[in-house]
Design a protein around this motif. Structure first.
Motif, PDB file in Angstrom:
ATOM      1  N   ARG A  88       0.736  -1.319   0.021  1.00 42.77           N
ATOM      2  CA  ARG A  88      -0.063  -0.125  -0.013  1.00 42.77           C
ATOM      3  C   ARG A  88       0.895   1.355   0.085  1.00 42.77           C
ATOM      4  O   ARG A  88       0.586   2.159  -0.699  1.00 42.77           O
ATOM      5  CB  ARG A  88      -0.870   0.010   1.225  1.00 42.77           C
ATOM      6  N   MET A  89       1.933   1.227   0.801  1.00 45.58           N
ATOM      7  CA  MET A  89       2.966   2.376   0.812  1.00 45.58           C
ATOM      8  C   MET A  89       3.707   2.803  -0.322  1.00 45.58           C
ATOM      9  O   MET A  89       3.828   3.779  -0.704  1.00 45.58           O
ATOM     10  CB  MET A  89       3.908   1.927   2.004  1.00 45.58           C
ATOM     11  N   LEU A  90       3.722   1.587  -1.290  1.00 51.50           N
ATOM     12  CA  LEU A  90       4.330   1.951  -2.438  1.00 51.50           C
ATOM     13  C   LEU A  90       3.382   1.749  -3.864  1.00 51.50           C
ATOM     14  O   LEU A  90       3.693   1.703  -4.777  1.00 51.50           O
ATOM     15  CB  LEU A  90       5.152   0.441  -2.675  1.00 51.50           C
ATOM     16  N   GLY A  91       2.136   2.260  -3.271  1.00 50.39           N
ATOM     17  CA  GLY A  91       1.054   2.666  -4.422  1.00 50.39           C
ATOM     18  C   GLY A  91       0.561   1.337  -5.199  1.00 50.39           C
ATOM     19  O   GLY A  91       0.292   1.548  -6.197  1.00 50.39           O
ATOM     20  N   SER A  92       0.401   0.170  -4.426  1.00 46.07           N
ATOM     21  CA  SER A  92      -0.137  -0.906  -5.074  1.00 46.07           C
ATOM     22  C   SER A  92      -1.548  -0.783  -5.690  1.00 46.07           C
ATOM     23  O   SER A  92      -2.696  -0.401  -4.904  1.00 46.07           O
ATOM     24  CB  SER A  92      -0.073  -2.111  -4.006  1.00 46.07           C
ATOM     25  N   ILE A 105      16.586  -3.380  -4.227  1.00 44.39           N
ATOM     26  CA  ILE A 105      15.658  -4.409  -3.428  1.00 44.39           C
ATOM     27  C   ILE A 105      15.294  -3.956  -1.995  1.00 44.39           C
ATOM     28  O   ILE A 105      16.235  -3.116  -1.477  1.00 44.39           O
ATOM     29  CB  ILE A 105      16.234  -5.646  -3.301  1.00 44.39           C
ATOM     30  N   PRO A 106      14.336  -3.807  -1.497  1.00 49.33           N
ATOM     31  CA  PRO A 106      13.937  -3.487   0.036  1.00 49.33           C
ATOM     32  C   PRO A 106      14.641  -4.249   1.080  1.00 49.33           C
ATOM     33  O   PRO A 106      15.151  -5.253   0.646  1.00 49.33           O
ATOM     34  CB  PRO A 106      12.502  -3.746  -0.001  1.00 49.33           C
ATOM     35  N   LEU A 124       8.464  -1.668   8.651  1.00 57.40           N
ATOM     36  CA  LEU A 124       7.767  -0.142   8.222  1.00 57.40           C
ATOM     37  C   LEU A 124       8.702   0.782   8.246  1.00 57.40           C
ATOM     38  O   LEU A 124       8.697   1.593   7.337  1.00 57.40           O
ATOM     39  CB  LEU A 124       6.557   0.248   8.840  1.00 57.40           C
ATOM     40  N   ALA A 125       9.408   0.843   9.484  1.00 56.65           N
ATOM     41  CA  ALA A 125      10.555   1.890   9.510  1.00 56.65           C
ATOM     42  C   ALA A 125      11.631   1.778   8.442  1.00 56.65           C
ATOM     43  O   ALA A 125      12.001   2.770   7.884  1.00 56.65           O
ATOM     44  CB  ALA A 125      11.164   1.979  10.742  1.00 56.65           C
ATOM     45  N   GLU A 126      12.114   0.480   8.224  1.00 57.42           N
ATOM     46  CA  GLU A 126      13.102   0.088   7.133  1.00 57.42           C
ATOM     47  C   GLU A 126      12.678   0.282   5.800  1.00 57.42           C
ATOM     48  O   GLU A 126      13.308   1.039   5.174  1.00 57.42           O
ATOM     49  CB  GLU A 126      13.587  -1.215   7.361  1.00 57.42           C
ATOM     50  N   LEU A 127      11.255   0.295   5.725  1.00 60.58           N
ATOM     51  CA  LEU A 127      10.735   0.440   4.348  1.00 60.58           C
ATOM     52  C   LEU A 127      10.594   1.868   4.026  1.00 60.58           C
ATOM     53  O   LEU A 127      10.910   2.357   2.980  1.00 60.58           O
ATOM     54  CB  LEU A 127       9.402  -0.149   4.228  1.00 60.58           C
ATOM     55  N   ASN A 166      12.684   4.424   5.321  1.00 62.79           N
ATOM     56  CA  ASN A 166      14.067   4.949   4.895  1.00 62.79           C
ATOM     57  C   ASN A 166      14.515   4.400   3.666  1.00 62.79           C
ATOM     58  O   ASN A 166      15.230   5.220   2.909  1.00 62.79           O
ATOM     59  CB  ASN A 166      14.888   4.234   6.186  1.00 62.79           C
ATOM     60  N   TRP A 167      13.914   3.267   3.216  1.00 66.66           N
ATOM     61  CA  TRP A 167      14.549   2.743   1.910  1.00 66.66           C
ATOM     62  C   TRP A 167      14.038   3.644   0.789  1.00 66.66           C
ATOM     63  O   TRP A 167      14.631   3.867  -0.419  1.00 66.66           O
ATOM     64  CB  TRP A 167      14.435   1.335   1.605  1.00 66.66           C
ATOM     65  N   MET A 168      12.586   3.885   0.984  1.00 62.40           N
ATOM     66  CA  MET A 168      11.905   4.863  -0.112  1.00 62.40           C
ATOM     67  C   MET A 168      12.427   6.075  -0.073  1.00 62.40           C
ATOM     68  O   MET A 168      12.534   6.648  -1.456  1.00 62.40           O
ATOM     69  CB  MET A 168      10.371   4.736   0.390  1.00 62.40           C
ATOM     70  N   ARG A 169      12.608   6.790   0.859  1.00 55.97           N
ATOM     71  CA  ARG A 169      13.393   8.020   0.976  1.00 55.97           C
ATOM     72  C   ARG A 169      14.848   7.981   0.163  1.00 55.97           C
ATOM     73  O   ARG A 169      15.026   8.756  -0.577  1.00 55.97           O
ATOM     74  CB  ARG A 169      13.681   8.583   2.442  1.00 55.97           C
TER      75      ARG A 169
END
Length: 443
Positions: free
Chosen positions: A75-79, A374-375, A428-431, A433-436
């Protein structure tokens, strides 16, 4: 090297649709090939993209479960798949289930309206040699021709296991004087219908199930079921109590009218928005059609059941991912070819769509001349990718659903009831940071 921002996708299932959505959203011109309606697989019934063939359930929606966490990351990645599921959800307790028809229509309409996605209705029977990044997302029912083409490229003999579909029953054919509504452990009216059995009824039912005639395997077929989706008659063969501790478990399902807990229960889950059809939970089967109607009508409350779809079985194809794939889902022998969905070696609707999401993101990166990514491994997405590319190589690999056993250790001891939340918080915290770091905006 760039490829004029073009991406080719073969297969219009969950993975292919999600990949198309992600690549198009990253500035790519996407061509999506889907063979239906010119040719149908053994399990598909419509020409809609993203059709669900086995069940309408996307499993737990609790973020403290592995699959619930995977949904939240997507969802956070716009699925697209998650958005369509939320839009078309039907009551299913703590699970996310959808109206199949509306779900597939929502996905199809979204892709058809995109100015960056061109949908071509034709069969692609062999892997293209074009330098344009290509995602193979033909799914577990990949055609013999395409599977052979992939086998020639990889030099690996493909593997197969069997997947089974549960029947769907019309709600107005049920005897509601016997059937009652309740979700497990819920006090009030629940989202599931329950068909209760006493001990005598249960023993008679499983005896008939054991005697039931199944669709015979063909000479060249080898029985290799996925353990998480066993036919009900196969479970029954494992012992008298197997079904009572599996899909017919009565715990937490006391009849609100009497307060009594049945000896066994067959649960029915809502299949569509109107509540006119219900899916037999855990009753995937390879019994022949006549036997299904005879045996399943022994279930209390289903004596006059009308079935809108009976169960069936089909072969699922997957690759030996640890030997063939990079963690980015790129094929080692041809990095501009990515494998997504169940063909890559994951099991389940959400997992398949998740691999489509990653493949879509990385194909776009390749098309733009950027390195794929990769995440982090502590995320559900990263844990699945780690499983695909590092678990049990040399022929021992088996498809898997997402589960916390695939995640790296938490690093500290804590009560079991707190671990799910701890894993979710960390993931979710790691994701984020990765997205940023990747310049991806959070939805």
């Amino acid at each position: 090297m760039t490829y004029n921002n073009e991406v080719m996708i073969i297969g219009g299932g969950l993975a292919g649709c999600e990949a198309a959505w992600q690549a198009a959203g990253r500035g790519c011109s996407v061509t999506l090939h889907e063979m239906r309606p010119l040719k149908y697989s053994a399990a598909h019934e419509s020409d809609l993209l993203g059709e669900l063939v086995c069940s309408n359930s996307l499993r737990s929606d609790d973020v403290t479960s592995a699959v619930g966490l995977l949904k939240e990351e997507m969802r956070m990645l716009g699925s697209l798949i998650i958005a369509a599921a939320r839009k078309t959800a039907v009551p299913a307790g703590k699970a996310l289930a959808v109206d199949r028809r509306l779900f597939a229509e929502s996905i199809t309409q979204a892709l058809e309206k995109s100015p960056h996605i061109n949908i071509i209705r034709e069969e692609v029977s062999e892997l293209p040699e074009s330098p344009v990044p290509c995602i193979l997302a033909t799914g577990p029912l990949t055609s013999e021709a395409m599977a052979e083409s992939l086998s020639k490229l990889t030099g690996e003999k493909r593997l197969a296991f069997y997947d089974a579909i549960a029947p769907i029953v019309e709600s107005d054919s049920l005897d509601m004087d016997i059937v009652y509504r309740k979700s497990r452990y819920d006090d009030g009216p629940g989202d599931y219908l329950n068909c209760p059995m006493d001990k005598e009824q249960y023993l008679h039912f499983i005896n008939e199930l054991r005697r039931g005639k199944s669709v015979p395997m063909r000479d060249f077929e080898e029985v290799k079921y996925f353990e998480g989706c066993l036919p009900v008659e196969v479970m029954c063969e494992r012992g008298e109590e197997t079904l009572r501790f599996g899909p017919m478990k009565p715990v937490g399902l006391e009849d609100p009218r009497t307060g009594r807990v049945p000896y066994a229960v067959v649960q029915l889950r809502t299949e569509n928005k109107g509540g006119t059809h219900y899916n037999m939970v855990g009753f995937q089967t390879r019994l022949n059609y006549g036997e299904q109607m005879r045996i399943f009508r022994l279930i209390p409350g289903m004596e006059k059941a009308a079935f809108s779809r009976l169960g069936s079985i089909h072969r699922n194809t997957f690759i030996q991912a640890p030997e063939l794939l990079l963690p980015t889902l790129q094929l080692q022998k041809r990095p501009n070819l990515l494998i997504a969905g169940q063909l890559s070696g994951v099991e389940g609707y959400i997992e398949s769509a998740a691999m489509g999401l990653i493949a879509g993101i990385n194909s776009a990166a390749i098309a733009h001349g950027e390195p794929p990514a990769i995440p982090p491994p502590a995320t559900a997405l990263g844990a699945l990718l780690t499983h695909l590319t590092s678990a049990a190589p040399k022929g021992g690999f088996q498809p898997s659903n997402v589960n916390f056993g695939l995640f790296p250790p938490l690093g500290k001891k804590m009560p079991k009831k707190l671990r799910g939340q701890a894993r979710a918080d960390l993931a979710l915290a790691e994701l984020r940071n990765w997205m940023r770091a990747q310049g991806i905006n959070q939805i």
